[in-house]
Scaffold this motif. Structure first.
Motif, short mmCIF file in Angstrom:
data_model
loop_
_atom_site.label_atom_id
_atom_site.label_comp_id
_atom_site.label_asym_id
_atom_site.label_seq_id
_atom_site.Cartn_x
_atom_site.Cartn_y
_atom_site.Cartn_z
N ALA A 22 0.82 -1.22 0.00
CA ALA A 22 0.00 0.00 0.00
C ALA A 22 0.86 1.27 0.00
O ALA A 22 0.31 2.37 -0.11
N GLY A 23 2.17 1.11 0.15
CA GLY A 23 3.04 2.27 0.05
C GLY A 23 3.87 2.60 1.27
O GLY A 23 4.64 3.57 1.25
N ALA A 24 3.75 1.84 2.35
CA ALA A 24 4.56 2.10 3.54
C ALA A 24 6.04 1.85 3.20
O ALA A 24 6.37 0.87 2.53
N VAL A 25 6.89 2.73 3.66
CA VAL A 25 8.32 2.63 3.41
C VAL A 25 8.96 1.85 4.56
O VAL A 25 8.77 2.18 5.73
N GLU A 26 9.73 0.83 4.20
CA GLU A 26 10.39 -0.02 5.20
C GLU A 26 11.61 0.70 5.77
O GLU A 26 12.48 1.14 5.02
N VAL A 27 11.65 0.81 7.10
CA VAL A 27 12.77 1.43 7.80
C VAL A 27 13.06 0.62 9.06
O VAL A 27 12.26 -0.23 9.46
N SER A 28 14.17 0.91 9.71
CA SER A 28 14.51 0.23 10.95
C SER A 28 13.66 0.76 12.10
O SER A 28 13.06 1.85 12.00
N SER A 29 13.63 0.02 13.19
CA SER A 29 12.90 0.47 14.38
C SER A 29 13.49 1.76 14.93
O SER A 29 12.77 2.65 15.37
#
Length: 88
Positions: A61-68
């Protein structure tokens, strides 16, 4: 609209969870979550808790993967971080 998600690494209720956040506004985050079909109860202070089986849905859906760590940095940078209240 940019919403961010960290890897599902947070244990709870027998599964792993991700955090879904915005670096712009809660309104943006709530809209994205509603489009994903997340219930309002999944919102906790400044993020949505997302079970691991929904991670790929959020990314599609468009969420950008990043670290915690990046999730926390983004929240602080946007002034959206709400710390957990610890009563006495």
């Amino acid at each position: 609209m940019t919403v961010y998600i960290d890897p599902p690494a947070w244990p709870g209720h027998g599964r792993l969870w991700s955090h879904l956040v915005s670096d712009v506004s809660y309104d943006e985050l709530h809209l994205f979550a509603a489009d994903l079909g997340l219930p309002p109860r999944a919102f906790e202070r400044d993020h949505y808790d997302l079970p691991s089986h929904r991670y790929a849905d959020a990314v599609r859906a468009g969420a950008v993967e990043v670290s915690s760590r990046e999730v926390v940095r983004l929240l602080y940078g946007a002034g959206l971080r709400r710390r957990k209240y610890v009563g006495r």
